[in-house]
Enzyme design. Structure first.
Site, PDB file in Angstrom:
ATOM      1  CG  ASN A 181     104.245 -20.143 -30.235  1.00 54.35           C
ATOM      2  OD1 ASN A 181     104.995 -19.343 -29.444  1.00 54.35           O
ATOM      3  ND2 ASN A 181     102.473 -19.882 -31.080  1.00 54.35           N
ATOM      4  CE  LYS A 183     104.918 -13.067 -32.030  1.00 52.02           C
ATOM      5  NZ  LYS A 183     104.156 -13.158 -30.343  1.00 52.02           N
ATOM      6  CD  GLU A 184     102.804 -18.784 -27.600  1.00 55.16           C
ATOM      7  OE1 GLU A 184     101.160 -18.785 -27.597  1.00 55.16           O
ATOM      8  OE2 GLU A 184     102.909 -19.783 -27.056  1.00 55.16           O
ATOM      9  CG  ASP A 258      92.759 -24.562 -27.449  1.00 59.69           C
ATOM     10  OD1 ASP A 258      94.332 -24.127 -27.442  1.00 59.69           O
ATOM     11  OD2 ASP A 258      92.460 -24.389 -28.716  1.00 59.69           O
TER      12      ASP A 258
END
Length: 309
Positions: A181, A183-184, A258
């Site tokens: 995402n 942030k990641e 997921d």
């Protein structure tokens, strides 16, 4: 991982502390984490095997029963003595999550249990269309395990997708698909997230992150999920492709990542182009965030979603 939901209603504040009092109505248990990735695949009638590590405890037995009911192969689940099966308990009132309680182990998988897990996985990879690795920061995904999975998939020409957890600092080079995402993605690139634009393609720092990750990790595809802004399909030597969100209402983002990695990988394995796979997974994610709790998108819901475009 087992997702435990406690459902109820809030009608007052506790006299003991400034917290809501939830009147219990019901509870439910759903396979979560990597098991939720598997649920998203079997919901679309794709034969799926789950490999991982659980404890020798009641949640593990409960998880196996639920997986069997949902036609997910779970013979590859390895029992590690002394390990607690991860359980996430969410208390939900009026369609809003009030609090979450995690019961889990984060101890890294040792060499012996890594060998056992790889021994179960290796014969399955040869006949697989794709392998999906979900790293949830619980110690199961280690560098030795990931390196062996990469070698197995490369040897058999099998597509390898990974949902990363940057806190691990793993070497993620050489993967088919990486799905962070926003942030990641910034954490993986070791850059601060200081800009935000309504058009992701005009977000200078986001474009810098994408270019760095493509250069350093060299995935076939980098798919960055952006919440309400949809997702960004990125490939080397090509301009990023922005897919706006299909979500009409967002009730719960639990498990949306997921759904994205499962549906994108399914589409690619089925012969879709990267753009087609991204659009497909975007529709699937738009369906599940409109539901409360860990959810999946069915074939019927996806067909309705495409017809409603």
């Amino acid at each position: 991982m087992l997702d435990h939901f406690i459902w109820g209603q809030v009608g007052r504040i506790s006299p003991e502390a400034p917290v809501p009092v939830v009147d219990f109505e019901r509870e439910s248990f759903i396979p979560g984490g990597a098991a939720n990735v598997a649920r998203n695949l079997t919901a679309l009638d794709l034969p799926t095997e789950l490999f991982g590590v659980v404890g020798r405890d009641h949640p593990a037995a409960q998880l196996r029963r639920l997986l069997t009911e949902q036609k997910i192969g779970c013979a590859g689940l390895q029992v590690q003595a002394g390990r607690a099966t991860s359980v996430k308990t969410r208390i939900v009132a009026h369609q809003q999550q009030v609090v979450r309680l995690d019961r889990e182990s984060r101890t890294e998988l040792d060499a012996n249990n890594t060998r056992r897990l790889l021994g179960a996985l290796e014969p399955a990879v040869a006949g697989a269309a794709a392998v999906i690795v979900g790293d949830y920061g619980k110690g199961a995904i280690t560098q030795p395990l990931l390196d062996e999975i990469k070698q197995l998939c490369h040897r058999h020409g099998v597509w390898l997708s990974l949902d990363p957890k940057p806190v691990h600092q793993l070497n993620l080079k050489g993967l088919s698909l990486v799905t962070p995402n926003r942030k990641e993605a910034f954490e993986l690139a070791n850059l601060p997230d200081e800009t935000r634009a309504a058009n992701p393609l005009a977000d200078r720092n986001l474009m810098l992150v994408v270019n760095r990750l493509l250069k350093e990790l060299k995935p076939v595809i980098l798919l960055v999920t952006l919440g309400e802004l949809g997702m960004l399909l990125c490939r080397a030597d090509q301009k990023p492709f922005h897919i706006p969100t299909q979500a009409k209402e967002v009730f719960d983002v639990s498990g949306a990542g997921d759904t994205v990695i499962a549906s994108f990988t399914l589409a690619i394995a089925g012969g879709a182009s990267p753009v087609e796979a991204a659009i497909f997974s975007n529709h699937a994610a738009g369906i599940v965030v409109g539901k409360v709790g860990t959810a999946v998108a069915t074939a019927e819901e996806l067909l309705a979603s495409f017809k409603g475009r």
